[in-house]
Design a protein around this motif. Sequence first.
Motif, short mmCIF file in Angstrom:
data_model
loop_
_atom_site.label_atom_id
_atom_site.label_comp_id
_atom_site.label_asym_id
_atom_site.label_seq_id
_atom_site.Cartn_x
_atom_site.Cartn_y
_atom_site.Cartn_z
N VAL A 152 0.82 -1.21 0.00
CA VAL A 152 0.00 0.00 0.00
C VAL A 152 0.85 1.27 0.00
O VAL A 152 0.50 2.26 -0.64
CB VAL A 152 -1.04 -0.02 1.15
CG1 VAL A 152 -0.38 0.19 2.51
CG2 VAL A 152 -2.14 0.98 0.91
N TRP A 199 2.08 1.73 -3.53
CA TRP A 199 0.97 2.08 -4.39
C TRP A 199 0.55 3.53 -4.16
O TRP A 199 0.27 4.26 -5.11
CB TRP A 199 -0.21 1.13 -4.18
CG TRP A 199 -1.32 1.43 -5.13
CD1 TRP A 199 -2.50 2.09 -4.86
CD2 TRP A 199 -1.34 1.15 -6.53
NE1 TRP A 199 -3.24 2.21 -6.00
CE2 TRP A 199 -2.55 1.65 -7.04
CE3 TRP A 199 -0.45 0.52 -7.40
CZ2 TRP A 199 -2.90 1.54 -8.39
CZ3 TRP A 199 -0.81 0.40 -8.73
CH2 TRP A 199 -2.01 0.91 -9.21
N ASN A 200 0.50 3.96 -2.91
CA ASN A 200 0.12 5.34 -2.62
C ASN A 200 1.12 6.34 -3.19
O ASN A 200 0.76 7.46 -3.53
CB ASN A 200 -0.04 5.56 -1.11
CG ASN A 200 -1.28 4.89 -0.56
OD1 ASN A 200 -2.22 4.58 -1.29
ND2 ASN A 200 -1.29 4.63 0.73
N THR A 201 2.37 5.94 -3.31
CA THR A 201 3.41 6.81 -3.85
C THR A 201 3.48 6.75 -5.37
O THR A 201 3.57 7.78 -6.03
CB THR A 201 4.78 6.44 -3.26
OG1 THR A 201 4.70 6.53 -1.84
CG2 THR A 201 5.87 7.37 -3.77
N SER A 256 -4.80 6.74 -8.42
CA SER A 256 -5.88 6.72 -7.43
C SER A 256 -7.25 7.06 -7.98
O SER A 256 -8.20 7.19 -7.23
CB SER A 256 -5.55 7.69 -6.29
OG SER A 256 -5.40 9.00 -6.81
N GLY A 280 -1.62 -3.02 -3.06
CA GLY A 280 -1.31 -2.38 -4.33
C GLY A 280 -1.49 -3.37 -5.48
O GLY A 280 -2.33 -4.28 -5.41
#
Length: 161
Positions: free
Chosen positions: A28, A31-33, A37, A156
């Motif tokens: 995660v 994936w957030n970086t 989104s 992710g």
Amino acid sequence: MLSALLSCNQVDDDRIPSLPVYIDISNVGMWNTYGVSGVGISRNFINWQGTVSPAGFPYTANTYVGFGGVLLIGGVDPFTSEPNVPLAYDLSCPVERSQTVRVAVNADNLEAVCHVCGSRYDVVTAGGAPVGGPALTGDTKYGLRRYVCQPGQGGGYIIHN
């Protein structure tokens, strides 16, 4: 739309050479970086002859980005109509067939555009199918090569072929 494009003429999405693809952004935090989104949000993964994108991405010996790099974009799955899913394509224009001639997402209409030949591709709802330019006008239609976005166990995705 995809079925309308495919019904009269077949779309060739294998014109780009098949090279290994493996991008692990399965946890995660990664994936957030480095992920996407929402619908229309995109990111390019390129690691070729000194060009590295995105900046700071931890490319390893086990990371592969296909022929011209990977376009990751949020969209609608063209086969299931599931909304807000990550979709991945080779960045190389299938008309030009060059590792350095890459498509770019037009933020106004969310199409991927080749700035050399002018071909346009629907990368958000039609699986990279051509919607304009030389990729659409010949006897054979050329679509972008698609890659798999597989959910990872850590929140992710892993992009691969």
